[in-house]
Scaffold this active site. Sequence first.
Site, PDB file in Angstrom:
ATOM      1  N   ASN A 134       0.846  -1.188   0.000  1.00  0.00           N
ATOM      2  CA  ASN A 134       0.000   0.000   0.000  1.00  0.00           C
ATOM      3  C   ASN A 134       0.889   1.247   0.000  1.00  0.00           C
ATOM      4  O   ASN A 134       1.711   1.434   0.895  1.00  0.00           O
ATOM      5  CB  ASN A 134      -0.894  -0.024   1.254  1.00  0.00           C
ATOM      6  N   ILE A 136       0.575   4.307   0.796  1.00  0.00           N
ATOM      7  CA  ILE A 136       0.649   5.205   1.949  1.00  0.00           C
ATOM      8  C   ILE A 136       0.856   4.449   3.259  1.00  0.00           C
ATOM      9  O   ILE A 136       0.894   5.042   4.321  1.00  0.00           O
ATOM     10  CB  ILE A 136      -0.563   6.163   2.062  1.00  0.00           C
ATOM     11  N   GLU A 137       1.003   3.135   3.200  1.00  0.00           N
ATOM     12  CA  GLU A 137       1.344   2.411   4.423  1.00  0.00           C
ATOM     13  C   GLU A 137       2.836   2.060   4.400  1.00  0.00           C
ATOM     14  O   GLU A 137       3.670   2.809   4.840  1.00  0.00           O
ATOM     15  CB  GLU A 137       0.422   1.198   4.609  1.00  0.00           C
ATOM     16  N   MET A 138       3.191   0.891   3.813  1.00  0.00           N
ATOM     17  CA  MET A 138       4.605   0.506   3.826  1.00  0.00           C
ATOM     18  C   MET A 138       5.316   0.788   2.505  1.00  0.00           C
ATOM     19  O   MET A 138       6.544   0.843   2.432  1.00  0.00           O
ATOM     20  CB  MET A 138       4.720  -0.960   4.241  1.00  0.00           C
TER      21      MET A 138
END
Length: 346
Positions: A134, A136-138
């Site tokens: 993702n 905007i996550e990892m």
Amino acid sequence: MVRRIVVAFLSLGCAFAAPVLADEDLLARSRQLFSPIPSTPPELPGNSASPAKVELGKTLYFDPRLSASHAISCSSCHNLGLGGADAQPTSIGHHWQRGGRNAPTVLNSVFNLAQFWDGRAKDLEEQAGGPVVNPIEMASQETDAVDLLKAIPGYHEAFAKAFPGEAPPITLANAQKAIAVFEATLITPNAPFDRFLKGDAKALSPVEKQGLALFLDKGCADCHNGINIGGGMYARFGQALKPGVEFLPPDDKGRAKVTKADEDEYVYKVPTLRNIALTAPYFHTGKEWDLRKAVALMGATQLGEQLSKEDVDKLTAFLGSLTGDQPKVTFPTLPPNGAATPQPAP
Ligand code: HEC
Ligand code: HEC
């Protein structure tokens, strides 16, 4: 005189008998709707657990090198010291970006009918593939994540032990399997409410019992039920009264995005209420920090009822009895970088 004695005797008798009868009734009703968390992890279909696989899953869960920045791991947003959540309204991910939804707890998530607020992943294994890639996550690319694992020498042995006989053992699918098996160990048995369900009438205080009775009578348990006191069905947030835009921003349509069905607009997975006292802030927006206010909002939006302050206090006391034994997880020693391990992305 005789009558006075009889009355005194009767009321005395009732004072003893009434709570016992009420407890039995409460227990019988509760057992129809809820069940206790088991003391051992459930088996995952098609993904059998072994000590080596659980250990690998734990290592991956804590390994920030799965993220592009090498700074963010599953544990950043699902901190096992914070009830499996992150104490943020919405999580901070790659490059300090904020996602659109609150991080739900990973504790007991193995018992949910599906994963994510909108249920878009069918199980933990499928879910574990999401955050790594993702943006905007990892923010890793799928191939980067696998290349990275291959470039950390210690992971070769760890994957080979966890997936014996498989060539090549290092794949993203296997990483997801290992993480899922580890997550299945993150269960919280022995909450006071579980001890009550198992027949220990003293496990709940009088006010917690009154809260439980309200939870059943008012209809909270129509949605929050089963082993996870939630997690077993979908429901519209605002079934009786639409909450304000801070709780229900119009651009997040919930489950409708998954099913493409209009009737699923603003429908979300009913969240588990287990360990709820540990996982503020609340709701998919993470906009409510106060559990009492979250309970009052539920009364208004889901039941169409203005709950009295006393009822809110009792319900909140009952919710406090859903905190179980937190998993004791020893922090893994992560295998060190090798000469060819890629460096963190800027
Ligand atoms: C940057 C923060 C962040 C990171 C890193 C992260 N998560 Fe999450 N996680 C979230 C958010 C936010 C959601 C809810 C997203 C949604 O519903 O759309 C979520 C949802 C979940 C769920 C679903 C729980 C439920 O009840 O629906 C599980 C399980 C989970 N994450 C596990 C993991 C694992 C395993 C990793 C590491 C591979 C991970 N997460 C990495 C923020 C994060
Ligand atoms: C019609 C189904 C329904 C009923 C009835 C209901 N809830 Fe909920 N509850 C939900 C849904 C759906 C959410 C998630 C809302 C969202 O999207 O943030 C939720 C969220 C919550 C949360 C926040 C959980 C979290 O992790 O953020 C609490 C606390 C809660 N409910 C308690 C209650 C209580 C107490 C009652 C009774 C007064 C109740 N609920 C009645 C469906 C219901």
